[in-house]
Design an enzyme around this catalytic site. Structure first.
Site, mmCIF file in Angstrom:
data_model
loop_
_atom_site.group_PDB
_atom_site.id
_atom_site.type_symbol
_atom_site.label_atom_id
_atom_site.label_comp_id
_atom_site.label_asym_id
_atom_site.label_seq_id
_atom_site.Cartn_x
_atom_site.Cartn_y
_atom_site.Cartn_z
ATOM 1 N N ASP A 105 0.865 -1.179 0.000
ATOM 2 C CA ASP A 105 0.000 0.000 0.000
ATOM 3 C C ASP A 105 0.905 1.234 0.000
ATOM 4 O O ASP A 105 1.363 1.672 -1.044
ATOM 5 C CB ASP A 105 -0.893 -0.081 1.250
ATOM 6 C CG ASP A 105 -2.186 0.677 1.082
ATOM 7 O OD1 ASP A 105 -2.140 1.817 0.601
ATOM 8 O OD2 ASP A 105 -3.248 0.140 1.439
ATOM 9 N N LYS A 133 -0.616 -1.162 -4.817
ATOM 10 C CA LYS A 133 -1.400 0.043 -5.105
ATOM 11 C C LYS A 133 -0.424 1.172 -5.435
ATOM 12 O O LYS A 133 0.008 1.894 -4.542
ATOM 13 C CB LYS A 133 -2.254 0.426 -3.896
ATOM 14 C CG LYS A 133 -3.285 -0.615 -3.489
ATOM 15 C CD LYS A 133 -4.069 -0.136 -2.272
ATOM 16 C CE LYS A 133 -5.089 -1.165 -1.823
ATOM 17 N NZ LYS A 133 -5.785 -0.748 -0.586
HETATM 18 C C1 PRP Z 1 -1.343 -4.848 5.603
HETATM 19 C C2 PRP Z 1 -0.884 -5.677 4.429
HETATM 20 C C3 PRP Z 1 0.586 -5.364 4.339
HETATM 21 C C4 PRP Z 1 0.650 -3.917 4.800
HETATM 22 C C5 PRP Z 1 0.751 -3.027 3.614
HETATM 23 O O1 PRP Z 1 -1.034 -5.548 6.787
HETATM 24 O O2 PRP Z 1 -1.101 -7.050 4.654
HETATM 25 O O3 PRP Z 1 1.319 -6.180 5.211
HETATM 26 O O4 PRP Z 1 -0.577 -3.645 5.509
HETATM 27 O O5 PRP Z 1 0.681 -1.671 4.004
HETATM 28 P P1 PRP Z 1 1.845 -0.622 3.728
HETATM 29 O O6 PRP Z 1 2.377 -0.857 2.352
HETATM 30 O O7 PRP Z 1 1.110 0.698 3.815
HETATM 31 O O8 PRP Z 1 2.866 -0.747 4.778
HETATM 32 P P2 PRP Z 1 -1.693 -5.172 8.194
HETATM 33 O O9 PRP Z 1 -0.773 -4.254 8.929
HETATM 34 O O10 PRP Z 1 -3.092 -4.685 7.982
HETATM 35 O O11 PRP Z 1 -1.693 -6.519 8.973
HETATM 36 P P3 PRP Z 1 -2.385 -7.901 8.501
HETATM 37 O O12 PRP Z 1 -1.536 -8.466 7.407
HETATM 38 O O13 PRP Z 1 -2.377 -8.745 9.711
HETATM 39 O O14 PRP Z 1 -3.773 -7.564 8.024
#
Ligand code: PRP
Ligand code: MN
Ligand code: MG
Length: 182
Positions: A105, A133
């Site tokens: 993200d 993204k």
């Molecule tokens: C989400 C996703 C990635 C990260 C991406 O994990 O699975 O690991 O966010 O976001 P970024 O590029 O903005 O850093 P999350 O922290 O929601 O934990 P999860 O995997 O347990 O849902």
């Protein structure tokens, strides 16, 4: 139990499309890592489904390990400061590492993780992610294997959650606005 179907707005990427793309990614990884088995590092919890389905497509022994990370403080990840909740069980010195993720993200999690694993003396660190993204990027991350580039939209399924729910949908989709409304 509640019926998840009524919470859905749209299917963005079907189960079949995911499978076909994982076939292609696995073939590329097989070719690139000929003669050296990488350590697959999954990022809990979102990467669980990608790890399961990608690793089963690889023609290598594919040892795997897991990390759980969280942004420091509460909520926002904008600081880019990451805390390790569960570390690897494996010494990665001189190992080739392939990080497996569900989505990139802002890129802050992966950017930090690549730096962290490199500083432990890994021989190489690459990334395989199902989704990216591009318009949400706050930092540039060099990603070798990307399944799909998608718009900056909140998506769930195939590991991606909304408040820990919907990870088990077999496809990537969006939720109806009412679901967030509470
Ligand atoms: C989400 C996703 C990635 C990260 C991406 O994990 O699975 O690991 O966010 O976001 P970024 O590029 O903005 O850093 P999350 O922290 O929601 O934990 P999860 O995997 O347990 O849902
Ligand atoms: Mn995650
Ligand atoms: Mg999450």
């Amino acid at each position: 139990a509640t019926d998840m179907g009524s919470d859905l707005q749209q299917v963005l990427i079907t189960e079949e499309q995911i499978g076909q793309r994982l076939d292609e990614m696995a073939a590329q990884i097989d070719a690139d890592y000929a003669g050296r088995d990488p350590l697959l590092v999954g990022v809990l919890k979102g990467a669980v489904y990608v790890m399961a389905d990608l690793s089963r497509r690889l023609h290598m022994s594919a040892p795997m390990d897991w990390m759980a990370v969280s942004s420091y403080g509460s909520g926002t990840k904008s600081s880019g400061v990451v805390r390790i909740l569960k570390d690897l069980d494996t010494d990665v010195t001189d190992r080739h590492i392939l990080i497996v993720e569900d989505v990139i993200d802002s890129g802050l999690t992966l950017s930090w993780l690549v730096g962290n694993l490199s500083s432990r003396g890994a021989a190489s660190v690459e990334i395989a992610t199902l989704l990216r993204k591009p318009d949400a990027a706050k930092v540039e991350v060099d990603v070798k294997y990307v399944g799909f580039d998608i718009p900056t939209e909140f998506v769930v399924g195939y590991g991606l959650d909304y408040a820990e729910r919907y990870r088990n949908l077999p496809f990537i989709g969006t939720l109806r606005p009412e679901v967030y409304g509470g």
